[in-house]
Design an enzyme around this catalytic site. Structure first.
Site, PDB file in Angstrom:
ATOM      1  N   ALA A  69      53.879  90.617  71.625  1.00 40.40           N
ATOM      2  CA  ALA A  69      54.789  89.879  70.756  1.00 40.40           C
ATOM      3  C   ALA A  69      55.187  88.621  71.513  1.00 40.40           C
ATOM      4  O   ALA A  69      55.154  88.590  72.745  1.00 40.40           O
ATOM      5  CB  ALA A  69      56.014  90.733  70.441  1.00 40.40           C
ATOM      6  N   GLY A 114      52.547  94.205  71.812  1.00 42.54           N
ATOM      7  CA  GLY A 114      52.150  94.138  70.402  1.00 42.54           C
ATOM      8  C   GLY A 114      50.639  94.135  70.207  1.00 42.54           C
ATOM      9  O   GLY A 114      50.151  94.514  69.142  1.00 42.54           O
ATOM     10  N   GLU A 137      56.579  96.339  78.055  1.00 45.35           N
ATOM     11  CA  GLU A 137      57.918  95.912  77.606  1.00 45.35           C
ATOM     12  C   GLU A 137      59.001  96.223  78.623  1.00 45.35           C
ATOM     13  O   GLU A 137      59.930  95.446  78.819  1.00 45.35           O
ATOM     14  CB  GLU A 137      58.264  96.582  76.261  1.00 45.35           C
TER      15      GLU A 137
HETATM   16  N1  COA Z   1      54.410  85.681  74.334  1.00 42.74           N
HETATM   17  C1  COA Z   1      54.478  84.342  74.366  1.00 42.74           C
HETATM   18  N2  COA Z   1      53.658  83.585  75.090  1.00 42.74           N
HETATM   19  C2  COA Z   1      52.744  84.223  75.833  1.00 42.74           C
HETATM   20  C3  COA Z   1      52.628  85.605  75.873  1.00 42.74           C
HETATM   21  C4  COA Z   1      53.506  86.354  75.063  1.00 42.74           C
HETATM   22  N3  COA Z   1      53.453  87.699  74.993  1.00 42.74           N
HETATM   23  N4  COA Z   1      51.626  85.951  76.716  1.00 42.74           N
HETATM   24  C5  COA Z   1      51.147  84.788  77.187  1.00 42.74           C
HETATM   25  N5  COA Z   1      51.814  83.748  76.663  1.00 42.74           N
HETATM   26  C6  COA Z   1      51.622  82.312  76.902  1.00 42.74           C
HETATM   27  C7  COA Z   1      52.196  81.893  78.240  1.00 42.74           C
HETATM   28  O1  COA Z   1      53.588  81.644  78.145  1.00 42.74           O
HETATM   29  C8  COA Z   1      51.403  80.631  78.503  1.00 42.74           C
HETATM   30  O2  COA Z   1      51.926  79.614  77.689  1.00 42.74           O
HETATM   31  P1  COA Z   1      52.229  78.145  78.330  1.00 42.74           P
HETATM   32  O3  COA Z   1      50.903  77.670  78.832  1.00 42.74           O
HETATM   33  O4  COA Z   1      52.742  77.363  77.173  1.00 42.74           O
HETATM   34  O5  COA Z   1      53.209  78.364  79.429  1.00 42.74           O
HETATM   35  C9  COA Z   1      50.032  80.970  77.924  1.00 42.74           C
HETATM   36  O6  COA Z   1      50.244  82.022  76.998  1.00 42.74           O
HETATM   37  C10 COA Z   1      49.057  81.464  78.978  1.00 42.74           C
HETATM   38  O7  COA Z   1      49.666  82.574  79.639  1.00 42.74           O
HETATM   39  P2  COA Z   1      49.772  82.683  81.232  1.00 42.74           P
HETATM   40  O8  COA Z   1      50.853  83.648  81.575  1.00 42.74           O
HETATM   41  O9  COA Z   1      49.847  81.331  81.841  1.00 42.74           O
HETATM   42  O10 COA Z   1      48.344  83.313  81.543  1.00 42.74           O
HETATM   43  P3  COA Z   1      47.934  84.200  82.785  1.00 42.74           P
HETATM   44  O11 COA Z   1      46.449  84.296  82.704  1.00 42.74           O
HETATM   45  O12 COA Z   1      48.544  83.728  84.049  1.00 42.74           O
HETATM   46  O13 COA Z   1      48.560  85.662  82.485  1.00 42.74           O
HETATM   47  C11 COA Z   1      49.090  87.559  81.118  1.00 42.74           C
HETATM   48  C12 COA Z   1      48.104  86.411  81.391  1.00 42.74           C
HETATM   49  C13 COA Z   1      48.674  88.234  79.820  1.00 42.74           C
HETATM   50  C14 COA Z   1      49.012  88.564  82.272  1.00 42.74           C
HETATM   51  C15 COA Z   1      50.520  86.992  81.025  1.00 42.74           C
HETATM   52  O14 COA Z   1      50.516  85.921  80.111  1.00 42.74           O
HETATM   53  C16 COA Z   1      51.521  87.995  80.521  1.00 42.74           C
HETATM   54  O15 COA Z   1      51.964  88.843  81.284  1.00 42.74           O
HETATM   55  N6  COA Z   1      51.917  87.908  79.241  1.00 42.74           N
HETATM   56  C17 COA Z   1      52.940  88.736  78.668  1.00 42.74           C
HETATM   57  C18 COA Z   1      52.433  90.129  78.429  1.00 42.74           C
HETATM   58  C19 COA Z   1      53.545  90.989  77.877  1.00 42.74           C
HETATM   59  O16 COA Z   1      54.502  91.308  78.549  1.00 42.74           O
HETATM   60  N7  COA Z   1      53.399  91.380  76.616  1.00 42.74           N
HETATM   61  C20 COA Z   1      54.343  92.197  75.934  1.00 42.74           C
HETATM   62  C21 COA Z   1      55.375  91.364  75.294  1.00 42.74           C
HETATM   63  S1  COA Z   1      56.602  92.363  74.494  1.00 42.74           S
END
Ligand code: COA
Length: 263
Positions: A69, A114, A137
């Site tokens: 999400a 999500g 989460e």
């Molecule tokens: N919601 C909003 N934006 C998200 C997102 C999410 N769940 N997951 C990734 N993004 C965005 C990042 O903010 C970033 O945006 P920006 O370039 O505008 O700052 C872009 O996507 C790329 O993500 P980034 O974190 O830079 O990539 P990464 O390769 O370093 O890491 C993940 C990848 C998936 C490990 C990391 O993005 C992450 O941990 N995301 C959240 C996962 C999560 O907790 N999901 C459950 C949410 S309830």
């Protein structure tokens, strides 16, 4: 209908639904959920659809199915808005799970929060070798809101589900296969072709039987065993009234191939 955050493709019996917010690793905000809901509502009303494949758009070096999400959007929400956001995600994913056609998740990368929940609402999950599943989460101080706390234990059992939900660490595709979260792991290049092949196979089967099998499995899962068996017997009887049963049984006895009419 044109969408901003998803792509719906295909005009035959197989549809693809691609979550398409590559700059955010295909994270689900309210607008994206509303589009998925609209696309599913339209698909459910389209009797020509025999199967669907759900996947994430290309995101470059780090492939993503759905990275969760939308965290930035959630940060700005009030408690009431968060509750409504969760209810929207839940009802949208219910539409996926209750679709009258099989929905196959082709999980091409991150399936976190999500994203894991969307994949679990699909009937079958195929994963690429790079896929990563998790419910992180708790690392954000929140809990799953799109039914992850309900579907994950039903799929992998309470012990493993709680390990994932309470620990927050993602698991790799081979571990997801081992615990039954996915049915197949494939090299990335083979994932979508395999999902499409499976979808085409399902779509070519007897339509009423296909619908009733899904009905038995999906509805039956939330019913007491005896009631679910009753539903199975009722639908077994009902499918017996179709032209397709006569065609299917006749073709077996005549050693020909049945042509399904879907009635
Ligand atoms: N919601 C909003 N934006 C998200 C997102 C999410 N769940 N997951 C990734 N993004 C965005 C990042 O903010 C970033 O945006 P920006 O370039 O505008 O700052 C872009 O996507 C790329 O993500 P980034 O974190 O830079 O990539 P990464 O390769 O370093 O890491 C993940 C990848 C998936 C490990 C990391 O993005 C992450 O941990 N995301 C959240 C996962 C999560 O907790 N999901 C459950 C949410 S309830």
């Amino acid at each position: 209908m044109t969408y901003q955050n998803i792509l719906v493709d295909g005009s035959g019996a197989v549809r693809t639904l691609v979550v398409n917010r590559p700059a955010k690793l295909n994270a689900l905000d309210r607008a994206t959920l509303l589009e998925i809901r609209a696309a599913m509502t339209a698909a459910v009303a389209d009797a020509s659809i025999g199967a669907m494949v759900v996947t994430g758009a290309e995101t470059g070096k780090k492939p993503s199915f759905v990275a969760g999400a939308d965290i930035a959007a959630m940060k700005a929400m009030s408690a009431v808005e968060l509750r409504e956001f969760a209810a929207l995600g839940q009802s949208t994913f219910d539409l996926v799970e209750q679709a009258p056609f099989p929905v196959i998740a082709a999980v091409n990368g991150f399936a976190l929060g999500g994203g894991c929940e969307l994949s679990m609402a699909c009937h079958i999950r195929l994963a690429s070798e790079h896929a990563l599943f998790g419910q992180p989460e708790i690392n954000l101080g929140i809990i799953p809101g799109f039914a992850g706390s309900q579907r994950l234990p039903r799929i992998v059992g309470r012990s493993k589900a709680l390990e994932m939900l309470l620990g927050g660490d993602p698991i790799k595709a081979d571990e997801a296969l081992r615990i039954g979260l996915v049915s197949t792991v494939l090299p990335a290049a083979e994932l979508l072709p395999k999902a499409m092949e499976l979808a085409a196979k399902f779509a070519a089967k007897a339509p009423v039987a296909r619908r009733y099998i899904l009905d038995c499995v999906v509805r039956g899962a939330s019913m007491p065993f005896a009631d679910a068996q009753r539903v199975e017997a009722d639908l077994f009887g009902l499918v017996g009234s179709t032209e397709d049963v006569r065609a299917g049984l006749g073709a077996f006895l005549d050693r020909t191939t049945a042509v399904w009419q879907g009635r």
